[in-house]
Design an enzyme around this catalytic site. Structure first.
Site, PDB file in Angstrom:
ATOM      1  N   HIS A  28      -4.529   5.939  -0.212  1.00  0.00           N
ATOM      2  CA  HIS A  28      -5.970   5.515  -0.441  1.00  0.00           C
ATOM      3  C   HIS A  28      -6.711   6.597  -0.011  1.00  0.00           C
ATOM      4  O   HIS A  28      -7.673   6.929  -1.055  1.00  0.00           O
ATOM      5  CB  HIS A  28      -6.120   4.102   0.394  1.00  0.00           C
ATOM      6  CG  HIS A  28      -7.255   3.598   0.182  1.00  0.00           C
ATOM      7  ND1 HIS A  28      -7.220   2.254  -0.632  1.00  0.00           N
ATOM      8  CD2 HIS A  28      -8.760   3.843   0.666  1.00  0.00           C
ATOM      9  CE1 HIS A  28      -8.412   2.057  -0.617  1.00  0.00           C
ATOM     10  NE2 HIS A  28      -9.455   2.810   0.109  1.00  0.00           N
ATOM     11  N   GLU A  29      -6.763   6.976   0.991  1.00  0.00           N
ATOM     12  CA  GLU A  29      -7.560   8.103   1.563  1.00  0.00           C
ATOM     13  C   GLU A  29      -7.310   9.514   0.642  1.00  0.00           C
ATOM     14  O   GLU A  29      -8.447  10.195   0.312  1.00  0.00           O
ATOM     15  CB  GLU A  29      -7.309   8.571   3.015  1.00  0.00           C
ATOM     16  CG  GLU A  29      -7.733   7.228   4.124  1.00  0.00           C
ATOM     17  CD  GLU A  29      -9.161   6.903   3.862  1.00  0.00           C
ATOM     18  OE1 GLU A  29     -10.029   7.691   3.319  1.00  0.00           O
ATOM     19  OE2 GLU A  29      -9.305   5.503   3.957  1.00  0.00           O
TER      20      GLU A  29
END
Lengths: 207, 207, 207, 207, 207, 207
Positions: free
Chosen positions: B15-16
Site C-alpha cells: 500500500h505505502e
C-alpha cells in the site's frame, strides 16, 4: 433461561447454531470460541462468540463478506427450519449487517458503480458530542445507487449463508439439538460434534 | 509493528509502496521524504511523507490531479498485487480523495458542466463553532451533476495510478520488499533502489 | 512576497492583470485605483482596488454584469496564458461571483423565467444571531430554474471577459510584466502603460 | 439626498412616480398621501405613502391585486424609462410582492388549482421565539403548483402595471420631473399636476 | 363594531350567515346557538356558535364532512353574493378546514388509497416542549397521495356548501340582512326567520 | 360511561367486540382476558385486554400478522355494522398498526423487496434524550418501496379481519349486545356466549 418457553428455546438454538455453523464454514471465519442460548445482555437472545476478528487492523473484502455471511446465518437457519416463518430474533443481526454493508459501500470504496470515493460526511462536534449523525452530501440519484449496492451485497451474503446451511443441514440440527440439551457449547465440543472435516475450513484459506 | 501479522505487514508495505511510487512518477509530485510501514497516528497504518506540497499558495489543476493520483496509489497497489482483493486500509485515502475531488468541482470551478461558480454555502458561527457543515444551496439536478463530475475526476486519477503502477510493477515489488525488511526507507534509499531514472520525473515537468 | 515562488508570482501577476484590464474595459467599470501582487489579507493573493463602486445606492443590471465580468477576469487571464491550466487562485473570485449572480436572480428579479419575485427567506434571529442561513421556500423545479439562470448569467460574463482579454492580450502581458517587476501599479502608471485609448472606455458609457 | 448622484436621483424619481401613478390608477388604490425621493429608512430609496389600506379588516382579491400592482409600479417605471435596464432599487418591492402573492395562494385560498386549503404550518414557540419559520407540510408536486400560481399572480399584476404606466407615460414623466425639482409632493400637488381626471379613479369603483 | 366600514360589515354578515345556514342544513350539524358579526377575539371577524359538537368522543366520517361543509359556508356565501370576489376573511376557516381534512386522511384512516394507516410522527419532548412539529416518515410519492386526498375531501365539502347555499339563497339573504340590522341573532330568532322547515333538518338524521 | 350517548356506546361496543372476536379467531391470538366499553385511560374508548403477548422474547411473522389483524378488528367491525361509516375511534389502533407494520418492514427484515436489511438510524443522545427521532438514511426510491410494503402488510391484515368478522357476524352481534348490557365481559362469559367452538382456535396452532 427459565423465561423462554420451549418453542422459543428451540428457535434460539437453531438461530445460534446457524451463526456458529456459518462461522465454521466460511474461509475467513474467526474461530468459534463458544455458542450458547443464554443471553449475554438484557434483551438479547443467545450468543455466538468468535475470536479475535474485531482486533484486526485491515480487513479485506472477502473477510468482510464472510462476516456478513456469519451475521446472516441466524435468520437463514430460522427460515430453513421453520419453512420461511422468520422472527424478530434477527433484528440485531440485520442492523449490524446493514451497518457493515453500508460501510463497505460508502466508507471502504467496495461498491461497483460508485467510483473510488467515500459518501456522507459525519457530523461530530463538542456541542453534539453524544450524538453522531451523518450529512448526506450527495444527490438522490447517488443515494439510490448506494441503496442498490448495499442491498446487492447483503443479498449475496444471505444467499451464500443459505447455500452453506442447506448443504450442512445435518450439522445444523446436531448443533441445535446439543444446544437445547446443554445450553452452551465450547469449541472442543463443537469439533467433536462435527468431526475433523471442519478443522480444515477453519483455516483462513482463500476460497 | 509487532501487532501486525505478516499478511497485514505485507499488505501495508505494498500500500505505502503504491503511494510512494505514484508520487515519484507524476510530473508534479512533491519529493518523497520518507516511506514507512510504521503508523504515525493511532488507527493509521504506515505513512508516506511528501514535502512540501501542502504549503503552496496556488495549486493548478494538473497539480491537484497529481495529488489525487498519489492518494489512489495505495489502493491500486493492493488491487494489483492481491488480484482485486481490496481492503479497508484505503478508507482514509478515499476520504481525503473525495474531499479534494469535491473541492475541485464545487470550490475551484474545475468541473466541466457546472459553469464558473462555487456550490454550497458553509455554515459557521459562534453557536456551532465546533461543528462545520455545508448548506446545499442548489437543486437536486445540480447535485447530480456535481456527483458525476466528482466521480469522473476520481475515476480518471484512479485509472492513471493503475497505469503507472502496472508499468512499474518491478519497482513496486522492490520498494515493498525493502519496506518489509527495513520498515522505513528514506529518500536516498528510494533513489538507490529505483536507479537514476527517477531523478528526472521527480522534477515537476509539465507532462 | 518572498514566500511566492517565481511561477506563482507570475501567475498572480497575470491573474491581477486580468482583473484590472477587465475593469478598465467594461463600460461601467469603476476606476482602478491600484493593482498589486502583494496580498491585503492572510490567505489572499494579490489585489485589484476599484473605487467607489461599492458605495452606490442603486446598481443597474448592466453595472452588475460588469462587476461579474471583472470578477471573472482573473481566472480568464490564467486560462489564456497557461493554455487552460487553471488554478485554485480564483476560488474567492468564484465565490463572490456566485453570490452576486445568485442575488441577481433571487433578490433583484433579474432572471428571465422566474417572474418578478424574490426566492428564499432568510432565517435570522436572536438564538441563531451568529449564523445566517436561508430557507428554501420554493419547489425543486424552481431550484432548477434558479440554478440554470445563475449559470447562464455567470457563463455570459465569463465569455465576455474572455473576449475582452483575448482582444487586448498585448495589454494583459504588459501589465503582468510590469507587476512582476514592480509588484504594485497605481492608476497613473496603468494609464501610461496602456496609452490614452483607455481614458475613453473608463467613462461609464452605455455600450 | 446629497449622497445620490444625479443619475440615481432621476431613477429614484421615476421609480416613486411609478408607484404613485399606479396607486392613483387602480380602482381600489388607497389615496396617495405623499410621494418623495427622500428615504424614510436607512438603506431605502424614496417613498410613496398611501393611507389607510393597511388598517383594513378584510381585503378582497381585487384589492390585494391592486396592492400588488402598486408594488410593481416602481420597477415597471424603471423598465419603461431606461429601455429595460432594471436596477436593484426594486428589491424591497419584489420581496413584499412575493410575500403577498404567496399569502394569497397559501393563506387566503386564492389560487386556482389548490383547493380551498391553506399550505404550510408555521413553527412558533418559546424556544424559537425570535425566529419564525414555516414547515412545508405538503409534497414537492404541491410546492410546484404553489410556485406556478405565485408566479402567475405576480406576472399578471406586473403586466397590469405596465399597461397602466405605458398609457399614462406623460403623467409619469410629469410626476418624476416635479420630484427631481422638489423632492417631495403632497396629495394636492399631485392632483394639480394630473388634472381632475384622477379624482374619479381614486374612488374605489369596481373596474 | 364601529371600526368596520359598511361594506365590511355587509361582507361579515353574509360570511357568518353562510356558516349558520350551512350548519342548519347538514344532517349532523350541531345546533346553532348564536350567530353574530361581533368578533369574539382580536383579529377575528364575526362568529357562529354551535353546541356541543366539540365534546363528542367519537366522530363519524359523515359528521366530520358536515363540519368541513360548515367551515366552508363563510367563503361560499362571499363567493355567491360578491360574484366570485372572495376575501381574506376566510383565512381562519381555511386553516381549520385544512387541519381537519388532513387529520381525516393521515390520522383517522379516512383516505381512499392510503391503506389503514396513519402518516407522520409527531415530535414532542421536553426540550422542544413548546414547539410541536411533525416528522414526515413517508415518501414523496405518499406525500402526493395525501395532498390529493386532502384536496379531494375539502373540494367535495366546498361544492356541497355551494349547493346548499345556492338552493337557500333567500334564507341566506334574510339572515344576513337581519345580522346587519341587529348584529347578533340567537337560536330562536333564527328559527323565526327561517320558518318551521328547519326544525326537521336540525335533527341529526342520517341523509 | 354516563358521558357516552347511546349511539356512541353502541359503536364502542361493536368496536371492542371486533377486537375481541378477531383475537379469538386468529391462530396465534393471545387469550382475551377482558373486553369492556369502559375506558382505561383519558381520551380512550373501551378496551380489550389480551395476556400475555407483550412479554414474549421472540415474535414470528405469523404472530405479528395476527397482532395486526386484531388491531384492525375494531374498525372493521364499525365498517361492517355501520355500512362503511367509519369513525375517529380507530385512530389509536391505526397508529399502533402503522408502527408495527413499519417495524416489520424496516427493523425485522420482513418486507419482500427490501433485502435482509434494516432501514433508518435512530437518533438518540444525551442532548436530545427526551426526543426520539429517526434519520432517513436511504433514498426516496427506497422510501417508496417501504411505504408500499407497509401498506401491503396492513391491507392484507385488514382484509383478513374483514373475512373473519363477516363470517362470524352472529358472534360479533352477540358480544356487542352483551357489552351494551353489561359493559364488561370476562373470559368465561365470552366462552359461554360463543360456545365451545372457540376453545380450539384459541390454542395457538399454526394455520
Amino acid at each position: 433461561m427459565s423465561c423462554l418457553d420451549p418453542q422459543e428455546k428451540e428457535r434460539v438454538a437453531y438461530h445460534e447454531a446457524g451463526h456458529a455453523l456459518a462461522a465454521l464454514s466460511v474461509p475467513h471465519g474467526a474461530p468459534v470460541h463458544r455458542v450458547s442460548i443464554i443471553p449475554r445482555a438484557i434483551g438479547a437472545l443467545g450468543h455466538t462468540l468468535q475470536l479475535p476478528t474485531e482486533q484486526r487492523f485491515l480487513m479485506t473484502r472477502p473477510e468482510l463478506e464472510d462476516q456478513l455471511t456469519v451475521m446472516m446465518g441466524g435468520r437463514v437457519a430460522e427460515e430453513l427450519i421453520y419453512h420461511g416463518e422468520i422472527s424478530t430474533g434477527a433484528a440485531d443481526d440485520l442492523e449490524r449487517a446493514s451497518e457493515l454493508a453500508r460501510q463497505m459501500v460508502t466508507r471502504f470504496g467496495m461498491g461497483t458503480n460508485l467510483g473510488q470515493l467515500t459518501y456522507g460526511r459525519s457530523l461530530k462536534g463538542r456541542y453534539l458530542s453524544s450524538w453522531s449523525s451523518e450529512e448526506q452530501n450527495y444527490s438522490e440519484k447517488t443515494a439510490e445507487l448506494i441503496d442498490e449496492e448495499v442491498r446487492r451485497v447483503s443479498t449475496e451474503c444471505y444467499e451464500r449463508a443459505k447455500t452453506i446451511l442447506t448443504s450442512r443441514r445435518g450439522d445444523l440440527e446436531r448443533i441445535a439439538r446439543e444446544l437445547i440439551a446443554r445450553e452452551t457449547l465450547d469449541r472442543r465440543r463443537l469439533q467433536e460434534l462435527l468431526g475433523s472435516s471442519d478443522t480444515l475450513t477453519e483455516q483462513a484459506s482463500t476460497s
